[in-house]
Design an enzyme around this catalytic site. Structure first.
Site, mmCIF file in Angstrom:
data_model
loop_
_atom_site.group_PDB
_atom_site.id
_atom_site.type_symbol
_atom_site.label_atom_id
_atom_site.label_comp_id
_atom_site.label_asym_id
_atom_site.label_seq_id
_atom_site.Cartn_x
_atom_site.Cartn_y
_atom_site.Cartn_z
ATOM 1 N N LYS A 1 39.504 29.903 25.316
ATOM 2 C CA LYS A 1 40.603 30.850 25.449
ATOM 3 C C LYS A 1 41.416 30.837 24.162
ATOM 4 C CE LYS A 1 45.012 31.762 27.584
ATOM 5 N NZ LYS A 1 46.138 31.206 28.363
ATOM 6 N N ALA B 1 49.622 35.114 32.218
ATOM 7 C CA ALA B 1 51.048 34.872 31.927
ATOM 8 C C ALA B 1 51.958 35.777 32.735
ATOM 9 C CB ALA B 1 51.374 35.036 30.449
ATOM 10 N N GLY B 2 53.014 35.158 33.270
ATOM 11 C CA GLY B 2 54.085 35.901 33.926
ATOM 12 C C GLY B 2 54.053 35.917 35.433
ATOM 13 N N GLY C 1 55.382 31.740 31.367
ATOM 14 C CA GLY C 1 56.327 30.863 32.039
ATOM 15 C C GLY C 1 57.553 31.545 32.604
ATOM 16 N N ASN D 1 49.517 29.015 35.349
ATOM 17 C CA ASN D 1 49.794 27.586 35.307
ATOM 18 C C ASN D 1 51.179 27.300 35.887
ATOM 19 O OD1 ASN D 1 49.794 25.026 32.659
ATOM 20 N ND2 ASN D 1 50.027 24.842 34.838
ATOM 21 N N THR D 2 52.224 27.813 35.216
ATOM 22 C CA THR D 2 53.589 27.477 35.610
ATOM 23 C C THR D 2 53.892 27.883 37.042
ATOM 24 O OG1 THR D 2 54.238 27.830 33.307
ATOM 25 C CG2 THR D 2 56.009 27.660 34.912
#
EC number: 2.8.1.10
Length: 261
Positions: free
Chosen positions: A101, A188-189, A162, A210-211
């Protein structure tokens, strides 16, 4: 339902990809990833030990490559040269592993992608034999350019890394999806399960997060919720939603033969 996600010629049953950072320890990481059902797990080479630091705990002991597809990423890289160098190191550490990635960041505050450097790095990596999944802006033109360079998947952000703000520009995502001949994954997001479901309902091939899991009050439970959301969103996309009909009521029950009529 036999509906695999195919990336670089390999099929995966799960369309949820999960990061490995921000958990309290490797044990929680493994428990959350098991609950998510993810088969591809992404690892920040600059922040996580996968063998480059002998004597320190090794993530691969918790997430063995024979069970999971390890997706090394270039989190923390701000130039094409740094990203390329990082992924070449990852390939050595993972015995020639080609699937990676790429992310090249523009600044440390927003973590928005630096697209000129991303395009430059992608071209180098593809020529060097890597199978590149690439984090990018939600720009349909640049997403197409990355595909034409030879990236195996494009991964536009839904909102800032995040942030948990969800999908801020579904129209651009649809443009990218409609024009792509490679998998499109939101990266993301995502903040909660409904964000993941919406991404899949739009037609995304998968979601990487992830977050949203690691920073939840109960990460393992959130991982389970995300698994269900991605599956539900995919099924809804394949089923095809009913048309929107503003100001046009259409009762779901019969109108003929009513009592008293």
């Amino acid at each position: 339902m036999n509906d695999p996600l195919v990336i670089a010629g390999k099929s995966y049953n799960s369309r949820l990809l999960v990061g490995t950072g921000k958990y309290k320890d490797f044990a929680e990481t493994r428990e959350a990833i098991d609950a998510s059902g993810a088969e591809i797990v992404t690892v920040a080479i600059r922040r996580t030990n996968i063998g480059q630091n002998p004597g320190e705990p090794n993530l691969l002991d918790a997430l063995p490559p024979e069970k999971f597809t390890i997706l090394p990423n270039t989190a923390g890289c701000y130039t094409a040269d740094d990203a390329v160098r990082t992924l070449r190191l990852a390939r050595e550490l993972l015995d020639g592993h080609a699937l990676v990635k790429l992310e090249v960041l523009g600044d440390p505050k927003s973590l928005f992608p630096n697209m000129p450097e991303t395009l430059k790095a992608a071209e180098t990596l593809v020529k060097d034999g890597f199978d590149v999944m690439v984090y990018c802006a939600d720009d349909p033109i640049q997403a197409k350019m990355l595909e034409e360079i030879g990236c195996v998947a494009v991964m536009p952000l839904a909102s800032l890394i995040g942030s948990g703000m969800g999908i801020l520009n579904p129209w651009n995502l649809r443009l990218i999806i409609d024009n792509a001949k490679v998998p499109v994954l939101v990266d993301a997001g995502v903040g909660t399960a409904s964000d993941a479901a919406i991404a899949m309902e739009l037609g995304c091939d998968g979601v990487l997060m992830n977050t949203a899991i690691a920073a939840a009050g109960k990460p393992v439970l959130m991982a389970s919720a995300m698994k269900k959301a991605v599956e539900a969103g995919r099924e809804a996309f394949l089923a095809g939603r009913m048309p929107r009909k503003f100001y046009s009521a259409d009762p779901s029950s019969p109108t003929q033969g009513l009592i008293g009529s």
